[in-house]
Design a protein around this motif. Structure first.
Motif, PDB file in Angstrom:
ATOM      1  N   PHE A  82      -6.238   5.198  -6.475  1.00 12.22           N
ATOM      2  CA  PHE A  82      -5.744   4.544  -7.694  1.00 12.22           C
ATOM      3  C   PHE A  82      -4.417   3.844  -7.434  1.00 12.22           C
ATOM      4  O   PHE A  82      -4.200   2.707  -7.871  1.00 12.22           O
ATOM      5  CB  PHE A  82      -5.580   5.575  -8.813  1.00 12.22           C
ATOM      6  CG  PHE A  82      -4.876   5.028 -10.027  1.00 12.22           C
ATOM      7  CD1 PHE A  82      -5.551   4.242 -10.956  1.00 12.22           C
ATOM      8  CD2 PHE A  82      -3.525   5.308 -10.247  1.00 12.22           C
ATOM      9  CE1 PHE A  82      -4.898   3.732 -12.068  1.00 12.22           C
ATOM     10  CE2 PHE A  82      -2.864   4.802 -11.355  1.00 12.22           C
ATOM     11  CZ  PHE A  82      -3.556   4.017 -12.275  1.00 12.22           C
ATOM     12  N   ILE A  83      -3.518   4.529  -6.740  1.00 14.77           N
ATOM     13  CA  ILE A  83      -2.206   3.936  -6.445  1.00 14.77           C
ATOM     14  C   ILE A  83      -2.366   2.665  -5.624  1.00 14.77           C
ATOM     15  O   ILE A  83      -1.743   1.625  -5.916  1.00 14.77           O
ATOM     16  CB  ILE A  83      -1.310   4.951  -5.698  1.00 14.77           C
ATOM     17  CG1 ILE A  83      -0.963   6.132  -6.621  1.00 14.77           C
ATOM     18  CG2 ILE A  83      -0.033   4.286  -5.201  1.00 14.77           C
ATOM     19  CD1 ILE A  83      -0.260   7.274  -5.920  1.00 14.77           C
TER      20      ILE A  83
ATOM     21  N   LEU B 228      -9.732  -1.630 -11.735  1.00 12.94           N
ATOM     22  CA  LEU B 228      -8.671  -0.706 -12.150  1.00 12.94           C
ATOM     23  C   LEU B 228      -8.966  -0.136 -13.540  1.00 12.94           C
ATOM     24  O   LEU B 228      -8.819   1.077 -13.762  1.00 12.94           O
ATOM     25  CB  LEU B 228      -7.320  -1.435 -12.158  1.00 12.94           C
ATOM     26  CG  LEU B 228      -6.084  -0.565 -12.450  1.00 12.94           C
ATOM     27  CD1 LEU B 228      -5.833   0.400 -11.293  1.00 12.94           C
ATOM     28  CD2 LEU B 228      -4.848  -1.452 -12.677  1.00 12.94           C
ATOM     29  N   VAL B 229      -9.381  -0.994 -14.455  1.00 14.61           N
ATOM     30  CA  VAL B 229      -9.683  -0.561 -15.818  1.00 14.61           C
ATOM     31  C   VAL B 229     -10.877   0.394 -15.822  1.00 14.61           C
ATOM     32  O   VAL B 229     -10.865   1.430 -16.491  1.00 14.61           O
ATOM     33  CB  VAL B 229      -9.959  -1.776 -16.730  1.00 14.61           C
ATOM     34  CG1 VAL B 229     -10.485  -1.320 -18.082  1.00 14.61           C
ATOM     35  CG2 VAL B 229      -8.694  -2.611 -16.898  1.00 14.61           C
TER      36      VAL B 229
ATOM     37  N   MET C 145       0.850  -1.199   0.000  1.00 17.42           N
ATOM     38  CA  MET C 145       0.000   0.000   0.000  1.00 17.42           C
ATOM     39  C   MET C 145       0.885   1.249   0.000  1.00 17.42           C
ATOM     40  O   MET C 145       1.989   1.250   0.512  1.00 17.42           O
ATOM     41  CB  MET C 145      -0.897   0.021   1.256  1.00 17.42           C
ATOM     42  CG  MET C 145      -1.802  -1.194   1.382  1.00 17.42           C
ATOM     43  SD  MET C 145      -3.045  -1.283   0.066  1.00 17.42           S
ATOM     44  CE  MET C 145      -4.127   0.032   0.596  1.00 17.42           C
ATOM     45  N   THR C 146       0.362   2.321  -0.557  1.00 15.80           N
ATOM     46  CA  THR C 146       1.153   3.540  -0.621  1.00 15.80           C
ATOM     47  C   THR C 146       1.266   4.208   0.741  1.00 15.80           C
ATOM     48  O   THR C 146       0.356   4.178   1.558  1.00 15.80           O
ATOM     49  CB  THR C 146       0.510   4.551  -1.613  1.00 15.80           C
ATOM     50  OG1 THR C 146       1.369   5.683  -1.721  1.00 15.80           O
ATOM     51  CG2 THR C 146      -0.847   5.009  -1.144  1.00 15.80           C
ATOM     52  N   ALA C 147       2.440   4.828   0.986  1.00 10.48           N
ATOM     53  CA  ALA C 147       2.670   5.496   2.264  1.00 10.48           C
ATOM     54  C   ALA C 147       1.874   6.784   2.322  1.00 10.48           C
ATOM     55  O   ALA C 147       1.587   7.413   1.305  1.00 10.48           O
ATOM     56  CB  ALA C 147       4.162   5.792   2.420  1.00 10.48           C
TER      57      ALA C 147
ATOM     58  N   PHE D  53       4.457   7.662 -11.281  1.00 10.57           N
ATOM     59  CA  PHE D  53       3.175   8.335 -11.062  1.00 10.57           C
ATOM     60  C   PHE D  53       3.057   8.789  -9.606  1.00 10.57           C
ATOM     61  O   PHE D  53       2.679   9.930  -9.323  1.00 10.57           O
ATOM     62  CB  PHE D  53       2.042   7.374 -11.413  1.00 10.57           C
ATOM     63  CG  PHE D  53       0.664   7.924 -11.177  1.00 10.57           C
ATOM     64  CD1 PHE D  53       0.047   8.715 -12.143  1.00 10.57           C
ATOM     65  CD2 PHE D  53      -0.020   7.658  -9.998  1.00 10.57           C
ATOM     66  CE1 PHE D  53      -1.236   9.221 -11.928  1.00 10.57           C
ATOM     67  CE2 PHE D  53      -1.294   8.160  -9.777  1.00 10.57           C
ATOM     68  CZ  PHE D  53      -1.897   8.950 -10.744  1.00 10.57           C
ATOM     69  N   SER D  54       3.383   7.892  -8.689  1.00  9.59           N
ATOM     70  CA  SER D  54       3.291   8.195  -7.260  1.00  9.59           C
ATOM     71  C   SER D  54       4.267   9.294  -6.864  1.00  9.59           C
ATOM     72  O   SER D  54       3.933  10.201  -6.084  1.00  9.59           O
ATOM     73  CB  SER D  54       3.565   6.921  -6.448  1.00  9.59           C
ATOM     74  OG  SER D  54       3.494   7.188  -5.061  1.00  9.59           O
ATOM     75  N   ASP D  55       5.491   9.232  -7.404  1.00  8.31           N
ATOM     76  CA  ASP D  55       6.495  10.240  -7.069  1.00  8.31           C
ATOM     77  C   ASP D  55       6.079  11.617  -7.575  1.00  8.31           C
ATOM     78  O   ASP D  55       6.258  12.619  -6.881  1.00  8.31           O
ATOM     79  CB  ASP D  55       7.842   9.844  -7.680  1.00  8.31           C
ATOM     80  CG  ASP D  55       8.956  10.804  -7.279  1.00  8.31           C
ATOM     81  OD1 ASP D  55       9.292  10.873  -6.079  1.00  8.31           O
ATOM     82  OD2 ASP D  55       9.485  11.507  -8.164  1.00  8.31           O
TER      83      ASP D  55
END
Length: 229
Positions: free
Chosen positions: A108-109, A133-134, A1-3, A69-71
């Protein structure tokens, strides 16, 4: 999972563009970075689909693209180097208010990461996650377009404000030059009345008149250039 991202919000919610150091180059970088998220988000979805079909290296490419994308999102929220992060109330509203851009992007991430984990691990939930996701790709693209539009609008406002400030500055310089020209003219009259004694003073007054004439030309050229852009 994203931070979780640490988001430095200004005490005043109405912080304006003028409160941070911005330039045309900075706005260009912000618009470019925001616009690239549209491409990278779609690329993540594409390679996730290819990974589900067994294409070699697709999952790795999807993860690399997702990291980019996340960065980019982290930089646009928190700032990095010359880039200011969320710098005005309009962006704050777009990310955390009306448009809910930050939440949509975070979701989304997280979904993309879960989908790729499921695909790589041959998880039973992979097809459902991929379908989600799609289906979410188009709504996400709409949000990303909205965010980029805010950056573009702020860039236009900043350019307009800069032009107005330049015109005001040129107006002040023109006023000062006009006053200096009047002083020089009066000085020439006094020097002429003084005869031989005032000859050197007349030279100085004449030079001042020439200088103010050059200032007028420069100011007019600057104003013409600013109005042309």
């Amino acid at each position: 999972m994203t931070a979780q991202l640490s988001i430095p919000l200004a005490p005043n919610a109405e912080t304006a563009t003028a409160d941070v150091h911005l330039s045309g180059d900075v706005f260009g970088a912000l618009i470019n970075l925001s616009g690239r998220r549209r491409f990278t988000s779609q690329r993540v979805v594409l390679y996730a689909v290819l990974a589900s079909m067994g294409h070699h290296g697709a999952a790795a490419t999807a993860r690399e693209t997702l990291a980019l994308f996340s960065d980019a999102h982290t930089v646009l929220i928190e700032g990095r180097g010359a880039l200011p992060g969320v710098f005005c109330s309009q962006l704050r509203d777009a990310y955390f208010g009306t448009l809910q851009g930050d939440k949509v992007i975070r979701d989304f991430i997280a979904l993309a990461e879960a989908t790729l984990d499921a695909i790589v691990g041959n998880g039973r939930g992979a097809p459902g996650l991929l379908d989600e996701l799609v289906r979410g790709a188009t709504p996400l693209l709409s949000v990303l377009n909205g965010l980029t539009l805010v950056y573009e609008e702020q860039s236009k406002r900043h350019a307009h404000a800069q032009k107005r400030q330049l015109q005001e500055l040129m107006g002040d310089i023109k006023t000062i030059a006009r006053h200096a020209r009047m002083v020089a003219f009066n000085a020439q009259i006094v020097a002429a009345r003084a005869g031989t004694v005032g000859r050197e003073f007349a030279v100085v007054a004449s030079t001042m008149t020439n200088v103010t004439s050059e200032i007028d030309k420069l100011v007019q050229a600057a104003l013409t250039s600013s109005l042309a852009h």
